[in-house]
Design a protein around this motif. Structure first.
Motif, PDB file in Angstrom:
ATOM      1  N   MET A 120       0.824  -1.201   0.000  1.00 17.71           N
ATOM      2  CA  MET A 120       0.000   0.000   0.000  1.00 17.71           C
ATOM      3  C   MET A 120       0.864   1.260   0.000  1.00 17.71           C
ATOM      4  SD  MET A 120      -2.936   1.081   2.754  1.00 17.71           S
ATOM      5  CE  MET A 120      -1.797   1.745   3.961  1.00 17.71           C
ATOM      6  N   LEU A 121       1.894   1.289   0.836  1.00 18.14           N
ATOM      7  CA  LEU A 121       2.729   2.490   0.933  1.00 18.14           C
ATOM      8  C   LEU A 121       3.623   2.662  -0.285  1.00 18.14           C
ATOM      9  CD1 LEU A 121       3.543   2.439   4.737  1.00 18.14           C
ATOM     10  CD2 LEU A 121       2.244   4.168   3.499  1.00 18.14           C
ATOM     11  N   ARG A 122       4.078   1.576  -0.872  1.00 22.20           N
ATOM     12  CA  ARG A 122       4.850   1.703  -2.120  1.00 22.20           C
ATOM     13  C   ARG A 122       3.989   2.349  -3.199  1.00 22.20           C
ATOM     14  NH1 ARG A 122       6.437  -3.743  -1.130  1.00 22.20           N
ATOM     15  NH2 ARG A 122       5.039  -4.422  -2.823  1.00 22.20           N
ATOM     16  N   ASP A 123       2.746   1.881  -3.313  1.00 26.22           N
ATOM     17  CA  ASP A 123       1.876   2.421  -4.345  1.00 26.22           C
ATOM     18  C   ASP A 123       1.461   3.854  -4.048  1.00 26.22           C
ATOM     19  OD1 ASP A 123       2.103  -0.078  -5.443  1.00 26.22           O
ATOM     20  OD2 ASP A 123      -0.036  -0.390  -5.731  1.00 26.22           O
ATOM     21  N   PHE A 124       1.265   4.170  -2.771  1.00 29.80           N
ATOM     22  CA  PHE A 124       0.881   5.548  -2.461  1.00 29.80           C
ATOM     23  C   PHE A 124       2.046   6.505  -2.696  1.00 29.80           C
ATOM     24  CE2 PHE A 124      -0.295   9.215   0.198  1.00 29.80           C
ATOM     25  CZ  PHE A 124      -1.503   9.508  -0.420  1.00 29.80           C
ATOM     26  N   ALA A 125       3.263   6.022  -2.484  1.00 27.75           N
ATOM     27  CA  ALA A 125       4.436   6.862  -2.790  1.00 27.75           C
ATOM     28  C   ALA A 125       4.432   7.251  -4.262  1.00 27.75           C
ATOM     29  CB  ALA A 125       5.721   6.120  -2.432  1.00 27.75           C
ATOM     30  N   ALA A 126       3.987   6.351  -5.138  1.00 25.66           N
ATOM     31  CA  ALA A 126       3.921   6.676  -6.566  1.00 25.66           C
ATOM     32  C   ALA A 126       2.922   7.801  -6.817  1.00 25.66           C
ATOM     33  CB  ALA A 126       3.538   5.430  -7.364  1.00 25.66           C
ATOM     34  N   VAL A 127       1.793   7.777  -6.103  1.00 22.58           N
ATOM     35  CA  VAL A 127       0.814   8.861  -6.215  1.00 22.58           C
ATOM     36  C   VAL A 127       1.446  10.183  -5.787  1.00 22.58           C
ATOM     37  CG1 VAL A 127      -1.393   9.747  -5.368  1.00 22.58           C
ATOM     38  CG2 VAL A 127      -1.144   7.311  -5.861  1.00 22.58           C
ATOM     39  N   GLN A 128       2.108  10.163  -4.649  1.00 18.36           N
ATOM     40  CA  GLN A 128       2.703  11.390  -4.115  1.00 18.36           C
ATOM     41  C   GLN A 128       3.758  11.952  -5.056  1.00 18.36           C
ATOM     42  OE1 GLN A 128       3.768   9.612  -0.231  1.00 18.36           O
ATOM     43  NE2 GLN A 128       2.485  11.196   0.689  1.00 18.36           N
ATOM     44  N   GLU A 222      -1.981  -4.615 -11.190  1.00 21.71           N
ATOM     45  CA  GLU A 222      -2.696  -3.345 -11.201  1.00 21.71           C
ATOM     46  C   GLU A 222      -2.327  -2.520  -9.975  1.00 21.71           C
ATOM     47  OE1 GLU A 222      -7.109  -2.889 -12.326  1.00 21.71           O
ATOM     48  OE2 GLU A 222      -7.119  -2.831 -10.135  1.00 21.71           O
ATOM     49  N   PRO A 223      -2.040  -1.231 -10.122  1.00 17.48           N
ATOM     50  CA  PRO A 223      -1.712  -0.412  -8.941  1.00 17.48           C
ATOM     51  C   PRO A 223      -2.919  -0.247  -8.031  1.00 17.48           C
ATOM     52  CG  PRO A 223      -1.975   0.977 -10.880  1.00 17.48           C
ATOM     53  CD  PRO A 223      -2.021  -0.438 -11.366  1.00 17.48           C
ATOM     54  N   LEU A 224      -2.661  -0.081  -6.766  1.00 17.94           N
ATOM     55  CA  LEU A 224      -3.734   0.128  -5.803  1.00 17.94           C
ATOM     56  C   LEU A 224      -4.377   1.491  -6.035  1.00 17.94           C
ATOM     57  CD1 LEU A 224      -2.115  -1.249  -2.522  1.00 17.94           C
ATOM     58  CD2 LEU A 224      -3.580  -2.446  -4.152  1.00 17.94           C
ATOM     59  N   ARG A 225      -5.665   1.563  -5.726  1.00 19.10           N
ATOM     60  CA  ARG A 225      -6.428   2.796  -5.897  1.00 19.10           C
ATOM     61  C   ARG A 225      -6.846   3.295  -4.514  1.00 19.10           C
ATOM     62  NH1 ARG A 225      -9.051   4.771 -10.414  1.00 19.10           N
ATOM     63  NH2 ARG A 225      -8.721   2.764 -11.465  1.00 19.10           N
ATOM     64  N   VAL A 264       8.311  -2.061   6.543  1.00 19.07           N
ATOM     65  CA  VAL A 264       7.292  -1.381   5.744  1.00 19.07           C
ATOM     66  C   VAL A 264       7.732   0.055   5.442  1.00 19.07           C
ATOM     67  CG1 VAL A 264       4.935  -0.467   5.775  1.00 19.07           C
ATOM     68  CG2 VAL A 264       5.379  -2.816   6.534  1.00 19.07           C
ATOM     69  N   VAL A 265       8.209   0.756   6.472  1.00 17.68           N
ATOM     70  CA  VAL A 265       8.646   2.139   6.273  1.00 17.68           C
ATOM     71  C   VAL A 265       9.855   2.182   5.336  1.00 17.68           C
ATOM     72  CG1 VAL A 265       9.547   4.203   7.403  1.00 17.68           C
ATOM     73  CG2 VAL A 265       7.718   2.885   8.498  1.00 17.68           C
ATOM     74  N   THR A 266      10.770   1.240   5.504  1.00 13.76           N
ATOM     75  CA  THR A 266      11.951   1.189   4.639  1.00 13.76           C
ATOM     76  C   THR A 266      11.555   1.013   3.178  1.00 13.76           C
ATOM     77  OG1 THR A 266      13.417   0.347   6.374  1.00 13.76           O
ATOM     78  CG2 THR A 266      14.028  -0.144   4.099  1.00 13.76           C
ATOM     79  N   GLU A 267      10.564   0.154   2.910  1.00 13.73           N
ATOM     80  CA  GLU A 267      10.130  -0.049   1.523  1.00 13.73           C
ATOM     81  C   GLU A 267       9.482   1.212   0.961  1.00 13.73           C
ATOM     82  OE1 GLU A 267       8.328  -3.653   0.306  1.00 13.73           O
ATOM     83  OE2 GLU A 267       9.209  -4.825   1.939  1.00 13.73           O
TER      84      GLU A 267
END
Length: 333
Positions: A120-128, A222-225, A264-267
């Motif tokens: 989830m956090l990897r994909d949200f980083a892409a959004v940011q 598919e990326p998370l939404r 998780v934070v490291t990823e």
């Protein structure tokens, strides 16, 4: 009840909402297949379910403090259509929107699997990262900015505000408590200045990122939404780690220094490799988490503005707790 809660419960408001929903359905040539039902009515929003021949749709009306959510959601989704929920229609002046059903959220995944948080956090980083160049666009849509460089002054202003409220007001902070807290906050103000001078650009800070606001993908690649930008700010992106860390601690019955949480934070940090090594970026996590407390406080104050006294009594902690926690380390025992 707050004024807007009472309005949402009236026949006249419901008539207007039903008419707008019907107009949206007609525009898209979507046919209703059942009655529109109000499934939630609270301080933060009211929500209606709309059964149709194209699946269930969701209507949401925001509280006045979050009225910009609908325009921000539409604007951000237009910029990042594969990873954010795009409303079918919005009514910005009233804080209304209708969104499609994107299926189950990550709440369907066992809470003991910390790897889903890493995904989830990897994909949200892409959004940011994608949105980091669109601060002015999102500001024009109504997304408020809380630049870390502003936070030292903002902290002082809020302490004065709470201390100056009448003694019986639910948001009152006794002068002695305010003075004691202020004496502890020099380190936090320095952290905010450290963030502001750092290499990572400001971006969308979700401010309420959890599994219930993230949809399961329909295909493995598919990326998370993501949804629910009502609490969001334009701020340091690492502040979005605050809710995931807190919820992971609750679900895993552990503390922030648990190796699973640190993994998780490291990823998440590894996605920001253009701005430094993971070790270098770790230095910004604790400051960003502290800054995030002020995003939580600011949103709570917006939500509680105009709330009825009973709701202020019930929800005052949403604003006072982040202030009290500002001086408390998060990642260290």
């Amino acid at each position: 009840m707050a004024e807007w809660n009472e309005e949402w419960a009236t026949e006249e408001w419901r008539r207007q909402a039903d008419e707008w929903i019907a107009m949206v359905l007609e525009t898209y040539r979507i046919a209703p297949t059942g009655a529109v039902e109000q499934r939630f009515n609270g301080l933060f929003s009211t929500q209606l379910t709309v059964p149709t021949d194209h699946g269930q749709l969701f209507f949401k009306a925001t509280n006045p403090g979050q009225i910009a959510e609908v325009a921000v959601t539409a604007t951000a989704a237009n910029l990042c259509p594969e990873q954010l929920v795009m409303p079918l229609a919005i009514e910005p002046r009233r804080g209304w929107m209708i969104t499609p059903d994107f299926g189950e959220t990550l709440l369907a995944v066992p809470s003991t699997d910390h790897q889903i948080w890493a995904r989830m956090l990897r994909d949200f980083a892409a959004v940011q990262q994608h949105l980091s160049g669109f601060g002015d666009t999102l500001f024009d849509a109504g997304l408020l900015h809380l630049d870390p460089s502003w936070l030292p002054d903002y902290i002082d202003e809020q302490l004065v505000l709470h201390a100056s409220m009448p003694a019986l007001h639910p948001l009152h902070l006794p002068a002695r408590d305010a003075e004691e807290l202020d004496a502890q906050l020099a380190e936090v103000k320095g952290m905010c200045e450290f963030l502001a001078a750092g290499p990572v650009p400001l971006s969308l800070e979700h401010n309420d990122l959890h599994r219930g606001n993230t949809f399961l993908p329909t295909a493995p690649d598919e990326p998370l939404r993501f949804m629910d930008l009502g609490d969001a700010y334009w701020a340091h992106p690492f502040s979005s780690l605050g809710t995931p860390i807190r919820v992971m601690c609750d679900e895993l019955r552990t503390r922030p220094n648990d190796p699973r949480i640190r993994q998780v934070v490291t990823e998440y940090l590894a996605q920001w490799g253009d701005y430094g090594t993971v070790d270098e970026l770790w230095d910004y996590v604790e400051p960003a988490l502290r800054a995030g407390k002020m995003q939580q406080h600011a949103m709570a104050m917006r939500i509680l503005a105009g709330a009825a006294e009973d709701e202020l009594l019930e929800h005052a902690d949403l604003a006072l707790r982040p202030l009290a926690e500002l001086a408390q380390p998060i990642l260290t025992d």
